[in-house]
Enzyme design. Structure first.
Site, PDB file in Angstrom:
ATOM      1  N   ASP A 101      -4.782  -9.855  -8.387  1.00  0.00           N
ATOM      2  CA  ASP A 101      -5.074  -8.942  -9.484  1.00  0.00           C
ATOM      3  C   ASP A 101      -3.893  -8.191 -10.101  1.00  0.00           C
ATOM      4  O   ASP A 101      -3.535  -8.399 -11.266  1.00  0.00           O
ATOM      5  CB  ASP A 101      -6.162  -7.947  -9.056  1.00  0.00           C
ATOM      6  CG  ASP A 101      -5.900  -7.296  -7.696  1.00  0.00           C
ATOM      7  OD1 ASP A 101      -4.813  -7.482  -7.141  1.00  0.00           O
ATOM      8  OD2 ASP A 101      -6.801  -6.584  -7.200  1.00  0.00           O
ATOM      9  N   GLU A 157       0.824  -1.213   0.000  1.00  0.00           N
ATOM     10  CA  GLU A 157       0.000   0.000   0.000  1.00  0.00           C
ATOM     11  C   GLU A 157       0.857   1.262   0.000  1.00  0.00           C
ATOM     12  O   GLU A 157       0.542   2.232  -0.695  1.00  0.00           O
ATOM     13  CB  GLU A 157      -0.936  -0.005   1.212  1.00  0.00           C
ATOM     14  CG  GLU A 157      -1.995  -1.087   1.191  1.00  0.00           C
ATOM     15  CD  GLU A 157      -3.093  -0.830   0.166  1.00  0.00           C
ATOM     16  OE1 GLU A 157      -3.927  -1.716  -0.033  1.00  0.00           O
ATOM     17  OE2 GLU A 157      -3.114   0.272  -0.451  1.00  0.00           O
ATOM     18  N   THR A 194      -1.098   0.654 -10.378  1.00  0.00           N
ATOM     19  CA  THR A 194      -2.377   0.085  -9.966  1.00  0.00           C
ATOM     20  C   THR A 194      -3.188   1.027  -9.085  1.00  0.00           C
ATOM     21  O   THR A 194      -4.325   0.734  -8.756  1.00  0.00           O
ATOM     22  CB  THR A 194      -2.162  -1.272  -9.261  1.00  0.00           C
ATOM     23  OG1 THR A 194      -3.381  -2.017  -9.266  1.00  0.00           O
ATOM     24  CG2 THR A 194      -1.681  -1.074  -7.832  1.00  0.00           C
ATOM     25  N   ARG A 231       0.637   3.801  -3.270  1.00  0.00           N
ATOM     26  CA  ARG A 231       0.036   5.109  -2.995  1.00  0.00           C
ATOM     27  C   ARG A 231       1.094   6.200  -2.808  1.00  0.00           C
ATOM     28  O   ARG A 231       1.016   7.248  -3.460  1.00  0.00           O
ATOM     29  CB  ARG A 231      -0.856   5.030  -1.753  1.00  0.00           C
ATOM     30  CG  ARG A 231      -1.973   4.021  -1.878  1.00  0.00           C
ATOM     31  CD  ARG A 231      -3.052   4.246  -0.839  1.00  0.00           C
ATOM     32  NE  ARG A 231      -3.837   3.040  -0.599  1.00  0.00           N
ATOM     33  CZ  ARG A 231      -5.051   3.023  -0.055  1.00  0.00           C
ATOM     34  NH1 ARG A 231      -5.621   4.156   0.303  1.00  0.00           N
ATOM     35  NH2 ARG A 231      -5.686   1.887   0.141  1.00  0.00           N
ATOM     36  N   GLU A 272     -12.492   0.164 -10.126  1.00  0.00           N
ATOM     37  CA  GLU A 272     -12.117  -0.807 -11.167  1.00  0.00           C
ATOM     38  C   GLU A 272     -13.077  -0.844 -12.347  1.00  0.00           C
ATOM     39  O   GLU A 272     -12.651  -1.020 -13.498  1.00  0.00           O
ATOM     40  CB  GLU A 272     -11.976  -2.199 -10.545  1.00  0.00           C
ATOM     41  CG  GLU A 272     -10.783  -2.362  -9.628  1.00  0.00           C
ATOM     42  CD  GLU A 272     -11.008  -1.767  -8.249  1.00  0.00           C
ATOM     43  OE1 GLU A 272     -10.017  -1.495  -7.540  1.00  0.00           O
ATOM     44  OE2 GLU A 272     -12.189  -1.553  -7.880  1.00  0.00           O
TER      45      GLU A 272
END
Length: 622
Positions: A382, A249, A602, A253, A516
Site C-alpha cells: 500500500d 513502524e 502514512t 510513528r 483508511e
C-alpha cells in the site's frame, strides 16, 4: 636562545648563494627569525607586567588552582602562589618552544601541502562534530523556523459541523485521558483491563501513543495535553535500547510523529529526537543492495528480515515507506545520507523488470531480485505507491522521477487489479503469480484518497477519470461498513462466491480502529465538498461511540458481524494519530492543514512541502 639550535637545517656545508634552493632556505631563516623575535617580545612584555602569572592564567588558561588563589583573601599563602607562578612560567616556556617548532615544520612544507593539511583538519573537525551530533543531537545546523500555514484552523461556520467536530475532539480527549490515567509511558492502552500494552514492533522503546498523538493534540488545540506530552518526550523518550524494532513502524510513528510535532510547534526537542532516531535507523541499509532490513537492533546495528517474508525478502510497503521522513531528516540535520539512502532504493527498483508493470511485494536485499510475484495495493504494498505520489507533491512537484513511477504504477494497477463486481462495485484485487484473488483489504481503502490526491496531476485528460475511480472506491469501502451488523468495516472483504464487500472468513471479520476508510472520506470531501462524505464519516463516529467506546478508552472488536461487540482490548496508537485526526479534519475548514502546504505521511503525520524556491536557503523551514 641561539637560533642555530632551533634551525639546524640552515647549516649547509656547501652554501651556493646563486642557488635557488639556497635562496629559499635563507628566506625561511629570516622569516623564522622575525617570528621568533616577535613571540619573544610579546611574552617578554607580559612577563614584566604586575601580577603577570595571574593575568595569563585568567586570560588564557582558566586554571582552577589559579582561580582559587586569585579569589582567596589576605590569608592566602605566598609560597603556594609562587609555586603556581613557577609552574605557569614553565608551561608558557614549553608552549613557546612548541609553537616555534610547529612554525619551523610548517615553513618547510610546500604551499600545496599546507593547503591540503588545512582542508584535512577542517574535514576532521566537521566529521567529529557530526559524530557528536549523532549521539546527543546538540550539533544540528541552525534553522530559521517558520510555521507553515494552517497548523490550526478556524471554527466551522456551519453549526452542525461545528458541533460534530467538537464531539470528535471530546473523543480524542477520552482516548488521551484514558491512556494517561492507565498506561502513561507505555506504547498503547488496554482500555478494558485498564493497563499498558506493547507489541514487539517497537522493541523496548516506550511511548508510541504519546509520540503518535502529538500532532493530533496540537491541531485540536489541546495545548495543555500537548505540553505534558512534550515534557515526557524531553525527559523520558529513550532510543538507547538493546532491542529489535520494526524499521517501518518506528519510522512512520516515531520519526514521523516527532518531525510533525517539530514543524507544528517549532520545539527543538522534537527535531533533536527525530534526527537521533534517524541516525539509529541508518544501519538497516547495510545490505549488498542498500535495500533496508525490516528489523534492526538499535544497539548492535544488526538487521534481518521477517522469517516468513518470501525467503528473507524485504517488503515493498516497508522499504518503500521511508522517503518522506528521510528527506526531511536530511533537511533538518544537514546530513545528506538520509536522502541518499532512500534515493538509492529507487535506483534498485528502476533497474528491475516489473511483471505487467507491477511491483511485487517482496524483494531480496542481497540479490536485488524479486521474491514471490505477489502484488497488493493493501497490506505489504500500500504505502509504497502513496509515497511515490507524496514525494512528488512534497518536493513542490519537482520530483519528476517519483511522479512518473506513481502514474505508471497506477496505470498498471488499473489494468491488472481494478475490477467491477456484478452489481457495479469497483474494487482492487490482489495478484498472485498472474492469478487474481478477488479480495480487498481495509488497508486498500486508502487508495480512494490517494487517487483523488493525485488526480489533478494525472497525465493527459485522466483527471476526471481518476476522480471517478476514487469516488467508486470510496463507495465500495462505505458498503463494506454498511453491510456489517456493527456498521464498522472488516479487515478484508471479498467479491466471490456470490458475495460482495463482505468478509467470509473468520480471521477477516475484525476491526481494530483502522483509519483508511475515513482517510478517503476526508480527501473526497476536500476535493468535492459532496456532503455524503461527511455523513458517511458521521456514521462511523456513531458506530465507534456505540460499539468501541468503553470506560477506559476505545477498543477494537473481533467480529463486526456479531450482534454485540467482543472487544480485543487494544487502543491502537494509530487511532489517535490517524482515525480521530482524519475525522476532525473531515469536519474542519479547508484552511486547516491545507494540501498545498502539507503532505501527510502514512501515519497521518503532516509534513510541510519543501518549496523549490527555497533551495538557496537550506537552513530555513518554510
Amino acid at each position: 636562545m641561539p637560533v642555530a639550535t632551533l634551525l639546524p637545517f640552515t647549516a649547509t656545508p656547501n652554501r651556493k648563494s646563486a642557488s635557488p634552493t639556497s635562496f629559499r632556505l635563507t628566506e625561511k631563516f629570516i622569516l623564522l627569525l622575525v617570528f621568533s623575535a616577535f613571540i619573544t617580545l610579546c611574552f617578554g612584555a607580559i612577563f614584566f607586567l604586575p601580577d603577570s602569572s595571574k593575568l595569563l592564567s585568567g586570560v588564557f588558561f582558566h586554571s582552577s588552582a589559579v582561580e582559587t588563589n586569585t579569589h582567596t583573601g589576605p590569608d592566602s599563602s605566598d609560597a603556594g602562589s609562587a609555586g603556581n607562578d613557577d609552574r605557569l612560567l614553565a608551561k608558557i616556556k614549553k608552549d613557546h618552544e612548541k609553537a616555534l617548532l610547529e612554525a619551523k615544520d610548517t615553513l618547510q612544507k610546500l604551499p600545496d601541502v599546507i593547503q591540503n593539511d588545512i582542508l584535512a583538519d577542517k574535514a576532521k573537525v566537521t566529521k567529529e562534530s557530526m559524530g557528536k551530533g549523532a549521539k546527543d543531537g546538540n550539533n544540528l545546523p541552525f534553522i530559521e523556523y517558520h510555521r507553515p500555514p494552517g497548523a490550526t484552523g478556524l471554527e466551522p461556520q456551519d453549526p452542525e459541523t461545528r458541533e460534530r467536530r467538537a464531539k470528535i475532539k471530546e473523543m480524542m480527549k477520552h482516548a488521551w485521558d484514558s491512556y494517561k490515567q492507565y498506561a502513561w509511558g507505555s506504547n498503547e492502552l488496554r482500555p478494558v483491563s485498564k493497563h499498558g500494552h506493547s507489541s514487539n514492533l517497537f522493541g523496548s522503546i516506550k511511548g508510541a501513543t504519546i509520540v503518535d498523538a502529538l500532532d493530533t493534540l496540537y491541531i485540536m488545540e489541546m495545548f495543555e495535553e500537548f505540553d505534558a506530552a512534550t515534557d515526557w518526550v524531553e525527559k523520558s523518550l529513550d532510543f538507547n535500547v538493546n532491542a529489535e524494532v520494526s524499521v517501518f513502524e518506528v519510522n512512520i510513528r516515531f520519526v514521523g510523529g516527532l518531525l510533525s510535532a517539530y514543524y507544528l510547534s517549532g520545539k527543538e526537542v522534537f527535531r533533536r529526537k527525530a534526527v537521533e532516531l534517524g541516525e539509529k535507523l541508518l544501519p538497516a541499509f547495510k545490505t549488498p543492495t542498500g535495500i533496508p532490513w525490516a528489523l534492526l537492533n538499535l544497539k548492535s546495528g544488526i538487521g534481518r528480515n521477517w522469517p516468513w517474508a518470501s525467503g528473507g525478502s524485504s517488503i515493498l510497503a516497508e522499504y518503500g515507506t521511508l522517503h518522506l521522513e528521510f528527506m526531511h531528516l536530511s533537511r533538518l540535520s544537514g546530513n545528506p545520507e538520509f536522502a541518499q539512502k532512500v534515493m538509492n532504493i529507487r535506483k534498485v527498483l528502476n533497474r528491475l523488470e516489473k511483471p505487467q508493470g507491477l511491483y511485487p511485494n517482496y524483494l531480496n536485499p542481497n540479490s536485488g531480485q524479486w521474491g514471490q510475484h505477489h502484488v497488493s495495493v493493501g497490506g505489504l504494498g500500500d504505502s509504497f505507491y502513496e509515497y511515490l505520489l507524496k514525494a512528488w507533491l512534497m518536493s513542490d512537484k519537482t520530483d519528476e522521477e517519483g511522479k512518473k513511477m506513481y502514474y505508471d504504477a497506477l496505470q498498471a494497477i488499473e489494468t491488472n487489479l481494478m475490477r467491477k463486481s456484478t452489481n457495479g462495485l469497483t474494487y482492487i484485487a490482489e495478484w498472485k503469480g498472474g492469478l487474481l484473488e478477488h479480495k480487498m483489504g481495509h488497508l486498500t481503502c486508502f487508495a480512494g484518497g490517494m487517487i483523488a490526491l493525485g488526480a489533478d496531476g494525472a497525465p493527459g485528460d485522466k483527471t476526471g477519470h481518476q476522480m471517478e475511480q476514487a469516488a467508486e472506491i470510496a463507495r465500495t469501502c462505505h458498503e463494506s461498513y454498511a453491510r456489517t451488523t456493527l456498521k464498522l468495516g472488516p479487515e478484508a472483504f471479498r467479491f466471490d462466491g456470490g458475495v460482495e464487500a463482505i468478509a467470509t472468513r473468520q480471521n477477516e471479520k475484525y476491526f481494530i480502529l483502522r483509519p483508511e476508510v475515513i482517510e478517503t472520506y476526508m480527501y473526497m470531501w476536500r476535493f468535492t465538498h459532496d456532503p455524503k462524505y461527511r455523513e458517511w464519516g458521521w456514521e462511523a463516529v456513531q458506530a465507534l461511540e456505540q460499539h468501541c467506546r468503553v470506560d477506559g478508552g476505545y477498543s477494537g472488536v473481533r467480529d463486526v458481524y456479531a450482534s454485540s461487540p467482543n472487544y480485543d482490548d487494544v487502543q491502537q496508537s494509530f487511532y489517535l494519530a490517524e482515525t480521530l485526526k482524519y475525522l476532525y479534519l473531515l469536519f474542519s475548514e479547508d484552511d486547516h492543514l491545507p494540501f498545498e502546504h502539507w503532505v501527510f505521511n502514512t501515519e497521518a503525520h503532516p509534513l510541510p512541502v519543501i518549496r523549490k524556491d527555497k533551495t538557496d536557503r537550506p537552513n530555513e523551514v518554510e
